[in-house]
Design a protein around this motif. Structure first.
Motif, PDB file in Angstrom:
ATOM      1  N   GLN A 189       6.695   5.039   5.590  1.00  0.00           N
ATOM      2  CA  GLN A 189       6.662   6.407   5.075  1.00  0.00           C
ATOM      3  C   GLN A 189       7.715   7.295   5.728  1.00  0.00           C
ATOM      4  OE1 GLN A 189       2.540   7.483   5.730  1.00  0.00           O
ATOM      5  NE2 GLN A 189       1.921   6.742   3.704  1.00  0.00           N
ATOM      6  N   ALA A 198      -5.585   2.987  -2.829  1.00  0.00           N
ATOM      7  CA  ALA A 198      -4.808   2.533  -1.672  1.00  0.00           C
ATOM      8  C   ALA A 198      -5.463   2.967  -0.362  1.00  0.00           C
ATOM      9  CB  ALA A 198      -3.378   3.056  -1.750  1.00  0.00           C
ATOM     10  N   ASN A 199      -5.934   4.207  -0.309  1.00  0.00           N
ATOM     11  CA  ASN A 199      -6.566   4.708   0.922  1.00  0.00           C
ATOM     12  C   ASN A 199      -7.830   3.935   1.257  1.00  0.00           C
ATOM     13  OD1 ASN A 199      -4.598   6.680   1.296  1.00  0.00           O
ATOM     14  ND2 ASN A 199      -5.710   8.192   0.070  1.00  0.00           N
ATOM     15  N   LEU A 200      -8.607   3.585   0.233  1.00  0.00           N
ATOM     16  CA  LEU A 200      -9.825   2.795   0.459  1.00  0.00           C
ATOM     17  C   LEU A 200      -9.484   1.424   1.017  1.00  0.00           C
ATOM     18  CD1 LEU A 200     -12.868   2.297   0.196  1.00  0.00           C
ATOM     19  CD2 LEU A 200     -12.451   1.606  -2.188  1.00  0.00           C
ATOM     20  N   PHE A 260       0.800  -1.221   0.000  1.00  0.00           N
ATOM     21  CA  PHE A 260       0.000   0.000   0.000  1.00  0.00           C
ATOM     22  C   PHE A 260       0.836   1.276   0.000  1.00  0.00           C
ATOM     23  CE2 PHE A 260      -3.978  -2.134   1.998  1.00  0.00           C
ATOM     24  CZ  PHE A 260      -4.272  -2.676   0.754  1.00  0.00           C
ATOM     25  N   THR A 261       2.134   1.165   0.263  1.00  0.00           N
ATOM     26  CA  THR A 261       2.991   2.344   0.177  1.00  0.00           C
ATOM     27  C   THR A 261       3.496   2.541  -1.251  1.00  0.00           C
ATOM     28  OG1 THR A 261       4.869   0.979   0.913  1.00  0.00           O
ATOM     29  CG2 THR A 261       3.741   2.325   2.571  1.00  0.00           C
ATOM     30  N   ARG A 265      -6.808   0.559   2.651  1.00  0.00           N
ATOM     31  CA  ARG A 265      -6.306   0.709   4.025  1.00  0.00           C
ATOM     32  C   ARG A 265      -7.466   0.772   5.012  1.00  0.00           C
ATOM     33  NH1 ARG A 265      -1.818   5.555   3.253  1.00  0.00           N
ATOM     34  NH2 ARG A 265      -0.493   4.504   1.712  1.00  0.00           N
ATOM     35  N   SER A 266      -8.489   1.530   4.668  1.00  0.00           N
ATOM     36  CA  SER A 266      -9.665   1.656   5.546  1.00  0.00           C
ATOM     37  C   SER A 266     -10.368   0.325   5.706  1.00  0.00           C
ATOM     38  CB  SER A 266     -10.632   2.701   4.981  1.00  0.00           C
ATOM     39  OG  SER A 266     -10.008   3.957   4.858  1.00  0.00           O
ATOM     40  N   VAL A 299      -1.312  -0.259   9.835  1.00  0.00           N
ATOM     41  CA  VAL A 299      -1.224   1.196   9.979  1.00  0.00           C
ATOM     42  C   VAL A 299       0.127   1.595  10.581  1.00  0.00           C
ATOM     43  CG1 VAL A 299      -2.208   3.195  11.165  1.00  0.00           C
ATOM     44  CG2 VAL A 299      -3.718   1.488  10.154  1.00  0.00           C
TER      45      VAL A 299
END
Length: 284
Positions: A171, A102-104, A95-96, A106-107, A164
């Motif tokens: 990051q 990607a944000n979806l 996901f990085t 992750r959620s 997370v």
């Protein structure tokens, strides 16, 4: 020269620290000390405690169900710690990278962690029993089914949370080090194992600490998913302590002694694990 803010802090720090210290003493230190004392007594309430010495601790280690629960908890913790951290790191690593949605994702991966353990236990009980029904089995038929059912449940719940933490660590990696590895001709596999993972050790330390302690403290999922069946063979340590304290009249002291032993085991293992992973951390 000390600023006005610094002078105010030095003058009034006790006023701000006292409520927190008082809450910690009342909510943790006092109950812990009383609990240790009660583990050496026979009691039904705090006021009728009668000193019996080490007999409660003798009862702990002569209880075959406690020993079985201990080894099952150790096996469960080892398996879930490995699976959760490997899967969470892999998902975070993916996901990085530049990818759509990607944000979806992750959620979605994080959402199971928001659901309570009891609710998850009953949901997965229905799901897993539905699968096992094709072979005429259920989670309560064998401790093996219960064990792997709890592994699936806990991994599904915690992978997103650890993901997370790993994403935050990835990051924060220094870009100059990654660029230097690429300039030196390191391929993606070499960069991952020789550069990324060593620099990620602080995140690995945190995630492994959380998964180890969560594995040992597992209670609500165990209660909802199998309730120790069959014959308490899928019972973990926390559930065994609960049953001893609240389910066996006259064994409150033994249950309290089990809780003290449980605390010592978790504390020692957590400290050792933390020391081992911290020693492998490198400076960026």
């Amino acid at each position: 020269m000390i600023s006005m803010v610094g002078k105010s802090i030095r003058r009034w720090w006790a006023l701000f620290a006292l409520p927190t210290c008082a809450a910690f003493a009342i909510g943790f230190v006092a109950p812990f000390v009383i609990g240790v004392y009660l583990s050496f007594t026979k009691f039904t309430t705090v006021t009728d405690a009668e000193w019996v010495g080490l007999s409660n601790y003798a009862g702990v280690f002569s209880d075959p169900e406690f020993i079985h629960a201990l080894w099952m908890t150790v096996a469960f913790t080892v398996v879930t710690t490995i699976i959760i951290n490997v899967a969470a790191f892999f998902v975070a690593y993916m996901f990085t990278k530049a990818m759509k949605g990607a944000n979806l994702f992750r959620s979605v991966f994080f959402m199971p962690n928001l659901i309570g353990g009891i609710v998850l236990g009953y949901i997965w009980q229905l799901l897993l029993n539905g699968v096992l029904a094709h072979w005429g089995r259920s989670l309560t038929y064998s401790a093996v089914y219960g064990f792997w059912g709890m592994v699936i449940l806990v991994c599904w719940q915690q992978i997103g949370y650890m993901m997370v933490i790993y994403i935050a660590g990835l990051q924060a990696l220094p870009t100059d080090v990654m660029e230097a590895a690429a300039v030196d001709g390191a391929n993606s596999r070499q960069t991952l194992f020789k550069v990324t993972i060593p620099l990620m050790m602080p995140s690995i330390t945190v995630c492994s600490f959380l998964t180890v302690t969560n594995g040992f403290k597992l209670f609500d999922q165990n209660l909802a998913l199998t309730n120790g069946a069959p014959s308490n063979m899928s019972e973990m340590l926390a559930l065994n302590i609960y049953r001893t304290f609240y389910g066996r009249i006259g064994y409150e002291g033994v249950g309290q002694a089990k809780a003290v032993v449980f605390f010592i085991i978790v504390a020692v293992i957590a400290v050792i694990q933390n020391k081992l992973t911290t020693s492998k951390e490198v400076e960026a």
